[in-house]
Design a protein around this motif. Structure first.
Motif, PDB file in Angstrom:
ATOM      1  N   LYS A 280       5.340   3.834   1.505  1.00 13.66           N
ATOM      2  CA  LYS A 280       4.399   2.969   2.206  1.00 13.66           C
ATOM      3  C   LYS A 280       3.738   3.684   3.371  1.00 13.66           C
ATOM      4  O   LYS A 280       4.385   4.395   4.123  1.00 13.66           O
ATOM      5  N   ARG A 281       2.460   3.402   3.504  1.00 16.51           N
ATOM      6  CA  ARG A 281       1.661   3.947   4.595  1.00 16.51           C
ATOM      7  C   ARG A 281       2.092   3.287   5.908  1.00 16.51           C
ATOM      8  O   ARG A 281       2.334   2.095   5.954  1.00 16.51           O
ATOM      9  N   GLU A 282       2.174   4.068   6.966  1.00 14.97           N
ATOM     10  CA  GLU A 282       2.412   3.509   8.292  1.00 14.97           C
ATOM     11  C   GLU A 282       1.059   3.225   8.930  1.00 14.97           C
ATOM     12  O   GLU A 282       0.035   3.721   8.463  1.00 14.97           O
ATOM     13  N   GLN A 283       1.068   2.432  10.002  1.00 16.01           N
ATOM     14  CA  GLN A 283      -0.179   1.998  10.628  1.00 16.01           C
ATOM     15  C   GLN A 283      -1.136   3.158  10.919  1.00 16.01           C
ATOM     16  O   GLN A 283      -0.741   4.160  11.506  1.00 16.01           O
TER      17      GLN A 283
ATOM     18  N   MET B 260      -0.921   1.959  -5.711  1.00 14.42           N
ATOM     19  CA  MET B 260      -0.439   3.318  -5.528  1.00 14.42           C
ATOM     20  C   MET B 260      -1.599   4.301  -5.641  1.00 14.42           C
ATOM     21  O   MET B 260      -2.263   4.359  -6.674  1.00 14.42           O
ATOM     22  N   LEU B 261      -1.834   5.033  -4.569  1.00 17.14           N
ATOM     23  CA  LEU B 261      -2.835   6.098  -4.562  1.00 17.14           C
ATOM     24  C   LEU B 261      -2.084   7.387  -4.862  1.00 17.14           C
ATOM     25  O   LEU B 261      -1.192   7.777  -4.108  1.00 17.14           O
ATOM     26  N   CYS B 262      -2.408   8.011  -5.978  1.00 14.85           N
ATOM     27  CA  CYS B 262      -1.635   9.164  -6.455  1.00 14.85           C
ATOM     28  C   CYS B 262      -2.391  10.470  -6.262  1.00 14.85           C
ATOM     29  O   CYS B 262      -3.593  10.547  -6.532  1.00 14.85           O
TER      30      CYS B 262
ATOM     31  N   ASP C 144      -4.123   8.923   3.862  1.00 19.98           N
ATOM     32  CA  ASP C 144      -3.367   9.195   2.638  1.00 19.98           C
ATOM     33  C   ASP C 144      -2.573  10.488   2.790  1.00 19.98           C
ATOM     34  O   ASP C 144      -1.391  10.555   2.450  1.00 19.98           O
ATOM     35  N   LEU C 145      -3.247  11.527   3.272  1.00 19.41           N
ATOM     36  CA  LEU C 145      -2.599  12.838   3.408  1.00 19.41           C
ATOM     37  C   LEU C 145      -1.423  12.796   4.390  1.00 19.41           C
ATOM     38  O   LEU C 145      -0.354  13.336   4.096  1.00 19.41           O
ATOM     39  N   GLN C 146      -1.613  12.134   5.521  1.00 19.21           N
ATOM     40  CA  GLN C 146      -0.520  12.035   6.504  1.00 19.21           C
ATOM     41  C   GLN C 146       0.678  11.311   5.901  1.00 19.21           C
ATOM     42  O   GLN C 146       1.823  11.726   6.082  1.00 19.21           O
ATOM     43  N   CYS C 147       0.409  10.231   5.187  1.00 26.11           N
ATOM     44  CA  CYS C 147       1.476   9.457   4.550  1.00 26.11           C
ATOM     45  C   CYS C 147       2.199  10.303   3.505  1.00 26.11           C
ATOM     46  O   CYS C 147       3.434  10.357   3.479  1.00 26.11           O
TER      47      CYS C 147
ATOM     48  N   ASP D 152       0.848  -1.195   0.000  1.00 24.03           N
ATOM     49  CA  ASP D 152       0.000   0.000   0.000  1.00 24.03           C
ATOM     50  C   ASP D 152       0.883   1.244   0.000  1.00 24.03           C
ATOM     51  O   ASP D 152       1.603   1.487   0.963  1.00 24.03           O
ATOM     52  N   LYS D 153       0.838   2.009  -1.081  1.00 25.12           N
ATOM     53  CA  LYS D 153       1.681   3.203  -1.187  1.00 25.12           C
ATOM     54  C   LYS D 153       0.871   4.426  -1.579  1.00 25.12           C
ATOM     55  O   LYS D 153      -0.177   4.316  -2.213  1.00 25.12           O
ATOM     56  N   VAL D 154       1.412   5.587  -1.217  1.00 25.67           N
ATOM     57  CA  VAL D 154       0.830   6.868  -1.596  1.00 25.67           C
ATOM     58  C   VAL D 154       1.935   7.633  -2.328  1.00 25.67           C
ATOM     59  O   VAL D 154       3.097   7.610  -1.904  1.00 25.67           O
ATOM     60  N   ALA D 155       1.591   8.279  -3.440  1.00 23.39           N
ATOM     61  CA  ALA D 155       2.613   8.962  -4.236  1.00 23.39           C
ATOM     62  C   ALA D 155       2.186  10.372  -4.633  1.00 23.39           C
ATOM     63  O   ALA D 155       1.004  10.655  -4.808  1.00 23.39           O
ATOM     64  N   LEU D 156       3.195  11.211  -4.801  1.00 27.89           N
ATOM     65  CA  LEU D 156       3.007  12.588  -5.260  1.00 27.89           C
ATOM     66  C   LEU D 156       3.200  12.640  -6.773  1.00 27.89           C
ATOM     67  O   LEU D 156       4.178  12.112  -7.300  1.00 27.89           O
ATOM     68  N   ILE D 157       2.248  13.283  -7.448  1.00 30.68           N
ATOM     69  CA  ILE D 157       2.372  13.558  -8.878  1.00 30.68           C
ATOM     70  C   ILE D 157       2.490  15.081  -8.986  1.00 30.68           C
ATOM     71  O   ILE D 157       1.529  15.803  -8.728  1.00 30.68           O
TER      72      ILE D 157
END
Length: 134
Positions: A36-39, A85-87, A43-46, A7-12
């Motif tokens: 990767k997201r922490e527990q 990946m949530l972008c 999304d925004l915090q990550c 589970d990942k969050v990415a900046l575009i």
């Protein structure tokens, strides 16, 4: 999330028809900044934590806009291990500086697609399709 999904969050972040990408230390492929997201992280915090760690800039919360969810085989992992990946599009304040596990960053165009991971290729396809990059 099961253990076969990363589970990942990415900046575009796009500028002059190019998109910001990073090269991690010990990796050969380019990756969009994020991680990767922490527990229990949103999304925004990550996104904010990862971008600050990697590029030493602060995400401007009022500019964050969801771009899409992309999924592919995870680079460097066993077959069947996938990455989701949530972008997000976002602006930031500060000066980009590669830090933590990041070797360098660069602005890439669609022609650089084969230098990126499988999930990043899907994201580049979508950016190109929407005429956001050249």
């Amino acid at each position: 999330m099961d253990n076969k999904m990363i589970d990942k969050v990415a900046l575009i972040h796009i500028s002059n028809n190019s998109v910001l990408s990073t090269l991690s230390k010990s990796k050969k492929k380019l990756y969009f900044p994020g991680g990767k997201r922490e527990q229990n992280e949103s999304d925004l915090q990550c996104l904010k934590r990862e971008i600050l760690e990697e590029l030493n800039v602060d995400i401007l919360e009022n500019t964050v806009k969801f771009f899409g969810k992309f999924e592919a085989q995870a680079d460097g992992h066993a077959s069947g291990i996938r990455v989701q990946m949530l972008c997000y599009f976002a602006d930031f304040s500060g000066t980009l500086t590669a830090s933590s596990e990041i070797e360098s960053f660069e602005w890439i165009k669609y022609k650089d697609r084969d230098r990126t991971s499988a999930v990043d290729m899907l994201i580049l396809d979508k950016l190109k399709e929407e005429n956001l990059i050249q």
